[in-house]
Motif scaffolding. Structure first.
Motif, mmCIF file in Angstrom:
data_model
loop_
_atom_site.group_PDB
_atom_site.id
_atom_site.type_symbol
_atom_site.label_atom_id
_atom_site.label_comp_id
_atom_site.label_asym_id
_atom_site.label_seq_id
_atom_site.Cartn_x
_atom_site.Cartn_y
_atom_site.Cartn_z
ATOM 1 N N LEU A 187 0.821 -1.211 0.000
ATOM 2 C CA LEU A 187 0.000 0.000 0.000
ATOM 3 C C LEU A 187 0.857 1.264 0.000
ATOM 4 O O LEU A 187 0.513 2.264 -0.645
ATOM 5 C CB LEU A 187 -0.961 0.011 1.184
ATOM 6 C CG LEU A 187 -2.152 -0.942 1.071
ATOM 7 C CD1 LEU A 187 -2.982 -0.914 2.351
ATOM 8 C CD2 LEU A 187 -3.012 -0.597 -0.132
ATOM 9 N N SER A 188 1.967 1.218 0.685
ATOM 10 C CA SER A 188 2.887 2.359 0.663
ATOM 11 C C SER A 188 3.517 2.506 -0.717
ATOM 12 O O SER A 188 3.674 3.621 -1.224
ATOM 13 C CB SER A 188 3.981 2.187 1.718
ATOM 14 O OG SER A 188 3.424 2.238 3.012
ATOM 15 N N ALA A 189 3.856 1.373 -1.340
ATOM 16 C CA ALA A 189 4.409 1.412 -2.696
ATOM 17 C C ALA A 189 3.391 2.008 -3.666
ATOM 18 O O ALA A 189 3.749 2.801 -4.556
ATOM 19 C CB ALA A 189 4.815 0.006 -3.144
ATOM 20 N N GLN A 190 2.121 1.667 -3.490
ATOM 21 C CA GLN A 190 1.068 2.222 -4.340
ATOM 22 C C GLN A 190 0.967 3.742 -4.147
ATOM 23 O O GLN A 190 0.805 4.487 -5.113
ATOM 24 C CB GLN A 190 -0.266 1.563 -4.033
ATOM 25 C CG GLN A 190 -1.399 2.076 -4.888
ATOM 26 C CD GLN A 190 -2.721 1.401 -4.556
ATOM 27 O OE1 GLN A 190 -2.781 0.422 -3.828
ATOM 28 N NE2 GLN A 190 -3.790 1.945 -5.111
ATOM 29 N N SER A 191 1.076 4.200 -2.903
ATOM 30 C CA SER A 191 1.040 5.640 -2.636
ATOM 31 C C SER A 191 2.213 6.354 -3.297
ATOM 32 O O SER A 191 2.059 7.461 -3.826
ATOM 33 C CB SER A 191 1.046 5.907 -1.132
ATOM 34 O OG SER A 191 -0.144 5.439 -0.549
ATOM 35 N N MET A 249 3.535 15.444 1.252
ATOM 36 C CA MET A 249 3.220 15.055 2.629
ATOM 37 C C MET A 249 2.989 13.549 2.740
ATOM 38 O O MET A 249 3.393 12.917 3.725
ATOM 39 C CB MET A 249 2.000 15.819 3.138
ATOM 40 C CG MET A 249 2.224 17.315 3.355
ATOM 41 S SD MET A 249 3.468 17.667 4.633
ATOM 42 C CE MET A 249 4.906 17.985 3.650
ATOM 43 N N ALA A 250 2.361 12.959 1.728
ATOM 44 C CA ALA A 250 2.167 11.500 1.733
ATOM 45 C C ALA A 250 3.514 10.789 1.701
ATOM 46 O O ALA A 250 3.743 9.828 2.446
ATOM 47 C CB ALA A 250 1.304 11.090 0.538
ATOM 48 N N ILE A 251 4.407 11.287 0.855
ATOM 49 C CA ILE A 251 5.742 10.686 0.771
ATOM 50 C C ILE A 251 6.493 10.867 2.085
ATOM 51 O O ILE A 251 7.167 9.946 2.562
ATOM 52 C CB ILE A 251 6.521 11.297 -0.405
ATOM 53 C CG1 ILE A 251 5.901 10.837 -1.719
ATOM 54 C CG2 ILE A 251 7.996 10.924 -0.344
ATOM 55 C CD1 ILE A 251 6.407 11.574 -2.920
ATOM 56 N N THR A 302 8.820 8.608 6.951
ATOM 57 C CA THR A 302 8.920 8.621 8.413
ATOM 58 C C THR A 302 8.628 7.245 8.996
ATOM 59 O O THR A 302 9.344 6.780 9.889
ATOM 60 C CB THR A 302 7.957 9.668 8.998
ATOM 61 O OG1 THR A 302 8.323 10.949 8.473
ATOM 62 C CG2 THR A 302 8.034 9.705 10.514
ATOM 63 N N THR A 303 7.599 6.586 8.489
ATOM 64 C CA THR A 303 7.264 5.260 9.026
ATOM 65 C C THR A 303 8.292 4.210 8.619
ATOM 66 O O THR A 303 8.390 3.178 9.274
ATOM 67 C CB THR A 303 5.858 4.804 8.581
ATOM 68 O OG1 THR A 303 5.802 4.767 7.155
ATOM 69 C CG2 THR A 303 4.788 5.730 9.124
ATOM 70 N N ALA A 304 9.055 4.480 7.565
ATOM 71 C CA ALA A 304 10.094 3.544 7.141
ATOM 72 C C ALA A 304 11.350 3.656 8.007
ATOM 73 O O ALA A 304 12.275 2.866 7.857
ATOM 74 C CB ALA A 304 10.443 3.765 5.675
ATOM 75 N N GLY A 305 11.382 4.642 8.885
ATOM 76 C CA GLY A 305 12.505 4.790 9.805
ATOM 77 C C GLY A 305 13.798 5.157 9.099
ATOM 78 O O GLY A 305 13.829 6.035 8.242
#
Length: 119
Positions: free
Chosen positions: A62-66, A90-92, A97-100
């Motif tokens: 889902l992150s890859a799709q975003s 902002m989405a990126i 951020t969540t990918a650390g």
């Protein structure tokens, strides 16, 4: 049908009378800090896209799709509304951020693009 609103894109010249007219209004896309076509902005966006390609393979689907949805917005140039570009950035940034640690270079690249856009 017209709503009576004037929209000006690109250079606009209004002539009032026939002599002594000088001056031109240039309505260009982009804020003062990073104008459309500025080499620094183009380079920063290209670097961000390259980093996104690397990150894309290391995040959930889902992150890859975003990311896939955001890249065309970032690379479209001045035809994209500033709000849409900001939303994509902002989405990126959120994904980065969540990918650390993996996403830190992307987060830094997003920050640079935002600075160049003076957003």
């Amino acid at each position: 049908m017209s709503d009576g609103t004037n929209h000006f894109y690109g250079p606009t010249v209004n002539m009032h009378g026939g002599t002594g007219n000088t001056g031109m209004v240039n309505n260009h896309w982009g804020p003062a800090g990073g104008t459309a076509g500025s080499p620094a902005l183009e380079e920063a966006v290209q670097e961000l896209v390259a980093l996104l390609r690397e990150l894309r393979d290391r995040v959930p689907p889902l992150s890859a799709q975003s990311i896939d949805e955001a890249v065309p917005v970032l690379t479209a140039g001045p035809s994209v509304e500033p709000q849409e570009r900001h939303r994509a950035l902002m989405a990126i940034a959120g994904i980065a951020t969540t990918a650390g640690t993996l996403g830190q270079p992307v987060a830094d690249a997003v920050r640079l693009v935002l600075e160049l856009l003076a957003v």
